[in-house]
Design a protein around this motif. Sequence first.
Motif, PDB file in Angstrom:
ATOM      1  N   TYR A  36      -3.616   1.479  -1.122  1.00 48.00           N
ATOM      2  CA  TYR A  36      -3.420   1.032  -2.366  1.00 48.00           C
ATOM      3  C   TYR A  36      -1.941   1.501  -2.789  1.00 48.00           C
ATOM      4  O   TYR A  36      -1.761   2.551  -2.911  1.00 48.00           O
ATOM      5  N   ASP A  37      -1.209   0.708  -2.982  1.00 52.03           N
ATOM      6  CA  ASP A  37       0.509   1.047  -3.346  1.00 52.03           C
ATOM      7  C   ASP A  37       0.399   1.035  -4.838  1.00 52.03           C
ATOM      8  O   ASP A  37       0.883   0.076  -5.257  1.00 52.03           O
ATOM      9  N   LYS A  38       0.655   2.235  -5.303  1.00 55.00           N
ATOM     10  CA  LYS A  38       0.962   2.319  -6.678  1.00 55.00           C
ATOM     11  C   LYS A  38       1.432   3.858  -7.110  1.00 55.00           C
ATOM     12  O   LYS A  38       0.928   4.799  -6.456  1.00 55.00           O
ATOM     13  N   ALA A  39       2.494   3.865  -7.909  1.00 54.58           N
ATOM     14  CA  ALA A  39       3.160   4.987  -8.007  1.00 54.58           C
ATOM     15  C   ALA A  39       2.325   5.977  -8.648  1.00 54.58           C
ATOM     16  O   ALA A  39       1.370   5.745  -9.668  1.00 54.58           O
ATOM     17  N   GLY A  40       2.238   7.208  -8.173  1.00 55.76           N
ATOM     18  CA  GLY A  40       1.166   8.006  -8.971  1.00 55.76           C
ATOM     19  C   GLY A  40      -0.292   8.137  -8.377  1.00 55.76           C
ATOM     20  O   GLY A  40      -1.083   9.023  -8.912  1.00 55.76           O
ATOM     21  N   PHE A  41      -0.615   7.218  -7.397  1.00 54.07           N
ATOM     22  CA  PHE A  41      -1.712   7.077  -6.973  1.00 54.07           C
ATOM     23  C   PHE A  41      -2.213   8.285  -6.103  1.00 54.07           C
ATOM     24  O   PHE A  41      -1.423   8.093  -5.059  1.00 54.07           O
ATOM     25  N   GLU A  42      -3.104   8.902  -6.032  1.00 49.99           N
ATOM     26  CA  GLU A  42      -3.319   9.993  -5.401  1.00 49.99           C
ATOM     27  C   GLU A  42      -4.590   9.714  -4.339  1.00 49.99           C
ATOM     28  O   GLU A  42      -5.707   9.963  -4.160  1.00 49.99           O
ATOM     29  N   TRP A  43      -4.077   9.003  -3.291  1.00 51.42           N
ATOM     30  CA  TRP A  43      -4.682   8.562  -2.034  1.00 51.42           C
ATOM     31  C   TRP A  43      -5.641   9.564  -1.469  1.00 51.42           C
ATOM     32  O   TRP A  43      -6.534   9.368  -0.512  1.00 51.42           O
ATOM     33  N   ARG A  44      -5.023  10.872  -1.385  1.00 53.96           N
ATOM     34  CA  ARG A  44      -5.504  12.000  -0.306  1.00 53.96           C
ATOM     35  C   ARG A  44      -7.070  12.358  -0.880  1.00 53.96           C
ATOM     36  O   ARG A  44      -7.485  12.993   0.087  1.00 53.96           O
ATOM     37  N   LYS A  45      -7.074  12.126  -2.171  1.00 48.81           N
ATOM     38  CA  LYS A  45      -8.432  12.671  -2.496  1.00 48.81           C
ATOM     39  C   LYS A  45      -9.706  11.739  -2.104  1.00 48.81           C
ATOM     40  O   LYS A  45     -10.693  12.044  -2.114  1.00 48.81           O
ATOM     41  N   TYR A  46      -9.233  10.588  -1.662  1.00 45.12           N
ATOM     42  CA  TYR A  46     -10.473   9.723  -1.268  1.00 45.12           C
ATOM     43  C   TYR A  46     -10.902  10.383   0.155  1.00 45.12           C
ATOM     44  O   TYR A  46      -9.950  10.248   1.057  1.00 45.12           O
ATOM     45  N   GLU A 158      -3.257  -3.852 -14.941  1.00 45.05           N
ATOM     46  CA  GLU A 158      -3.356  -2.770 -13.950  1.00 45.05           C
ATOM     47  C   GLU A 158      -4.793  -2.949 -13.253  1.00 45.05           C
ATOM     48  O   GLU A 158      -5.016  -2.966 -12.072  1.00 45.05           O
ATOM     49  N   ILE A 159      -5.937  -3.463 -14.161  1.00 43.03           N
ATOM     50  CA  ILE A 159      -6.952  -3.818 -13.557  1.00 43.03           C
ATOM     51  C   ILE A 159      -7.101  -4.962 -12.918  1.00 43.03           C
ATOM     52  O   ILE A 159      -7.829  -5.079 -11.862  1.00 43.03           O
ATOM     53  N   ARG A 160      -6.202  -5.892 -12.974  1.00 45.71           N
ATOM     54  CA  ARG A 160      -6.077  -7.103 -12.286  1.00 45.71           C
ATOM     55  C   ARG A 160      -5.799  -6.799 -10.984  1.00 45.71           C
ATOM     56  O   ARG A 160      -6.221  -7.413 -10.008  1.00 45.71           O
ATOM     57  N   ASN A 161      -4.608  -5.911 -10.971  1.00 44.35           N
ATOM     58  CA  ASN A 161      -3.913  -5.732  -9.694  1.00 44.35           C
ATOM     59  C   ASN A 161      -4.864  -5.075  -8.741  1.00 44.35           C
ATOM     60  O   ASN A 161      -4.948  -5.368  -7.481  1.00 44.35           O
ATOM     61  N   ILE A 162      -5.645  -4.109  -9.242  1.00 41.18           N
ATOM     62  CA  ILE A 162      -6.654  -3.239  -8.438  1.00 41.18           C
ATOM     63  C   ILE A 162      -7.762  -4.288  -7.687  1.00 41.18           C
ATOM     64  O   ILE A 162      -8.126  -4.260  -6.666  1.00 41.18           O
ATOM     65  N   LEU A 163      -8.162  -5.367  -8.905  1.00 42.73           N
ATOM     66  CA  LEU A 163      -9.382  -5.980  -8.469  1.00 42.73           C
ATOM     67  C   LEU A 163      -8.777  -7.210  -7.554  1.00 42.73           C
ATOM     68  O   LEU A 163      -9.484  -7.529  -6.462  1.00 42.73           O
ATOM     69  N   ASN A 164      -7.594  -7.396  -7.482  1.00 44.55           N
ATOM     70  CA  ASN A 164      -7.056  -8.471  -6.413  1.00 44.55           C
ATOM     71  C   ASN A 164      -6.758  -7.642  -5.179  1.00 44.55           C
ATOM     72  O   ASN A 164      -7.046  -8.354  -4.231  1.00 44.55           O
ATOM     73  N   PHE A 165      -6.413  -6.465  -5.276  1.00 47.76           N
ATOM     74  CA  PHE A 165      -6.201  -5.704  -3.948  1.00 47.76           C
ATOM     75  C   PHE A 165      -7.645  -5.406  -3.121  1.00 47.76           C
ATOM     76  O   PHE A 165      -7.920  -5.517  -1.983  1.00 47.76           O
ATOM     77  N   LEU A 166      -8.609  -5.169  -3.880  1.00 47.72           N
ATOM     78  CA  LEU A 166      -9.996  -5.301  -3.354  1.00 47.72           C
ATOM     79  C   LEU A 166     -10.624  -6.773  -3.192  1.00 47.72           C
ATOM     80  O   LEU A 166     -11.882  -6.724  -2.944  1.00 47.72           O
TER      81      LEU A 166
END
Length: 232
Positions: A36-46, A158-166
């Motif tokens: 997921y492409d979002k500034a500040g999103f810490e993908w490494r912890k997944y 923000e919720i809409r964006n992540i739900l669309n991504f999923l």
Amino acid sequence: MTPQTLIDNKKPEQAVFIDFLAFTLSMSAFKDIHTYDKAGFEWRKYPAIPDPRRFKTEHFVNDSAGLTPEQANEYLSALTRCYFDRLRLFIADFFGLSMGVPRGRGGHFYDDSATLYSYEGSEDSLGTVYFGGNKDTVYIQISGKGCAHVFSYTTPMEIRNILNFLDITTLKRLDLATDDYTGIYTCQTALRDYKDDAFEGAMYFSFSFIAVMSCWLFSLGIGQLLHLIKRA
């Protein structure tokens, strides 16, 4: 533990706010959430998705043959645990909520469930996550109190964006509400507007399938409640 703030919480007051949110998604939707492409999103912890080759006997690790039934079960169990961990992080990162321990009882055709809490340590229930079975999906419900917490942490966009991504394009339930301090939005006004077809043809929604099967005006001491019941 304090969840990372992803957005600027300073936002203008809104006349209409979300008062209940519910949606379903497949557990496999979390496979690529780390991209997921979002500034500040810490993908490494997944946690990383398990590699099926790790579950083969070392001698056959590069063999093109599939896994044995036992190996397949081990792989699927590891994959389920990974998706579940990613689910917890998803709820924390994007909703600012903490997922409690499984309760040992389900609902809505799911085998189990867990209560959602705030990260501030409150014991108040803010929603429920249902999981287990039902074609490997998850059902997330966030109550009115939960929505107040969520949208002090993030925004509907923000919720809409992540739900669309999923790839979540349909919500199971979305309640909109407004605080009326002037007495404009009364039950009598809503009933009058309904009879005048004011609910027909609303933007993005169609209320043509709704009919007043029964209408009650309850005196609650603090207000009144109007029921518009959907015809099956």
